[in-house]
Enzyme design. Sequence first.
Site, PDB file in Angstrom:
ATOM      1  N   THR A  28      42.667  58.541  41.951  1.00  0.00           N
ATOM      2  CA  THR A  28      41.223  58.256  42.028  1.00  0.00           C
ATOM      3  C   THR A  28      40.418  59.524  41.708  1.00  0.00           C
ATOM      4  O   THR A  28      39.348  59.443  41.120  1.00  0.00           O
ATOM      5  CB  THR A  28      40.813  57.705  43.412  1.00  0.00           C
ATOM      6  N   ARG A  36      42.221  48.460  45.798  1.00  0.00           N
ATOM      7  CA  ARG A  36      41.618  47.909  47.007  1.00  0.00           C
ATOM      8  C   ARG A  36      40.350  48.628  47.440  1.00  0.00           C
ATOM      9  O   ARG A  36      39.673  48.189  48.353  1.00  0.00           O
ATOM     10  CB  ARG A  36      42.653  47.890  48.141  1.00  0.00           C
ATOM     11  N   GLN A 101      54.096  54.418  41.615  1.00  0.00           N
ATOM     12  CA  GLN A 101      53.713  53.037  41.314  1.00  0.00           C
ATOM     13  C   GLN A 101      52.679  53.029  40.201  1.00  0.00           C
ATOM     14  O   GLN A 101      52.283  51.979  39.733  1.00  0.00           O
ATOM     15  CB  GLN A 101      53.063  52.406  42.542  1.00  0.00           C
ATOM     16  N   HIS A 121      56.369  50.936  37.866  1.00  0.00           N
ATOM     17  CA  HIS A 121      55.574  49.832  37.308  1.00  0.00           C
ATOM     18  C   HIS A 121      55.259  50.018  35.827  1.00  0.00           C
ATOM     19  O   HIS A 121      54.400  49.330  35.287  1.00  0.00           O
ATOM     20  CB  HIS A 121      54.292  49.643  38.128  1.00  0.00           C
ATOM     21  N   CYS A 129      57.309  45.084  22.429  1.00  0.00           N
ATOM     22  CA  CYS A 129      57.509  43.793  21.768  1.00  0.00           C
ATOM     23  C   CYS A 129      58.468  42.954  22.612  1.00  0.00           C
ATOM     24  O   CYS A 129      59.528  43.430  23.009  1.00  0.00           O
ATOM     25  CB  CYS A 129      58.084  44.009  20.374  1.00  0.00           C
ATOM     26  N   CYS A 132      61.812  42.390  19.830  1.00  0.00           N
ATOM     27  CA  CYS A 132      62.708  43.480  19.416  1.00  0.00           C
ATOM     28  C   CYS A 132      62.657  44.658  20.394  1.00  0.00           C
ATOM     29  O   CYS A 132      63.398  45.630  20.224  1.00  0.00           O
ATOM     30  CB  CYS A 132      62.387  43.934  17.994  1.00  0.00           C
ATOM     31  N   CYS A 156      57.649  42.764  13.669  1.00  0.00           N
ATOM     32  CA  CYS A 156      58.724  41.761  13.564  1.00  0.00           C
ATOM     33  C   CYS A 156      58.210  40.344  13.832  1.00  0.00           C
ATOM     34  O   CYS A 156      58.943  39.373  13.711  1.00  0.00           O
ATOM     35  CB  CYS A 156      59.872  42.085  14.529  1.00  0.00           C
ATOM     36  N   SER A 194      48.917  55.885  48.749  1.00  0.00           N
ATOM     37  CA  SER A 194      49.380  54.506  48.639  1.00  0.00           C
ATOM     38  C   SER A 194      49.133  53.776  49.947  1.00  0.00           C
ATOM     39  O   SER A 194      49.345  54.344  51.026  1.00  0.00           O
ATOM     40  CB  SER A 194      50.873  54.470  48.299  1.00  0.00           C
ATOM     41  N   ASN A 219      47.219  60.141  53.002  1.00  0.00           N
ATOM     42  CA  ASN A 219      46.401  59.039  52.493  1.00  0.00           C
ATOM     43  C   ASN A 219      45.021  59.045  53.121  1.00  0.00           C
ATOM     44  O   ASN A 219      44.852  59.512  54.243  1.00  0.00           O
ATOM     45  CB  ASN A 219      47.069  57.689  52.813  1.00  0.00           C
TER      46      ASN A 219
END
Length: 246
Positions: A28, A36, A101, A121, A129, A132, A156, A194, A219
């Site tokens: 941030t 959130r 994450q 993530h 793709c 392929c 492709c 987190s 946090n």
Amino acid sequence: MTPEMEKARALLRGASRILVFTGAGISTGSGIPDFRGPGGIWTTSEPVNYKDFIASTRAKQEYWRYKARTYPAFACAKPNAAHLAVAGLERSGRLLAVVTQNIDSLHRSAGTHTDRLVELHGSGLYAECLDCLDWVSMDRALDKFNADGAPPQCACGGWLKPAVVMFGEPLDQENLVKAFRAAEGCDLAVAVGSSLSVEPAASVPLAAKAAGKPYIIVNRGPTAQDGAADARLEGDACLLLPELFS
Ligand code: NAD
Ligand code: ZN
């Protein structure tokens, strides 16, 4: 120095294989909103589900529209003092791994070595793709999309999908294995920025704690694992991490 910071720094002093686990809150300070917080992404739109993306052209279009809206903030973001403090920890030889994450790739830009980085993530800077499995830059994929509003395709003929894990999409197994191996092999876990509420990612630092390793949580605001922390630093990661890792 607060007593909690003193306690956390004492844990750091005894550690040489540190696992750093990060979430949206570490970025941030680089201008990328968390999900959130106020103005978070899901306060203005509904996430597109992976199954729908695969099945429907309309869902593909909706997801690409959302990417076209949010990508510019990613593209110009720079690592902040917290990402740089994590990179400094690696230079000092005490970092085992960074498990993130985040899809913003700011740990890479800060200098964290890819060998020590697990992006659970995926990366929002690329599209892949579905046929392929080739990767193209997000810039190129979005240029195609912005040109005619049609979901972009690979050379492709296959559909391109942002190289991030969507809602309802399983995580890459190899990445998960690496992350949990780091939780086993570390001698201290530090979770940063987190809410520790998105699974299975949030189980990674908790697995370290369950294996008897000390656990520090940094946090702003409560997390789902505050009760498990040996030291809990409340506030801005950009201020706290440089002090913790110095
Ligand atoms: P989250 O939004 O659930 O939690 C972020 C936490 O960080 C919140 O508790 C918030 O109060 C705190 N926070 C915000 N700014 C902070 C700061 N400067 N210092 C310290 N704490 C701060 O995020 P999550 O736990 O990462 O999980 C949500 C999902 O969001 C993940 O799956 C992730 O992939 C995705 N996401 C990623 C990005 C990104 O790549 N930067 C951005 C938004 C969401
Ligand atoms: Zn292809």
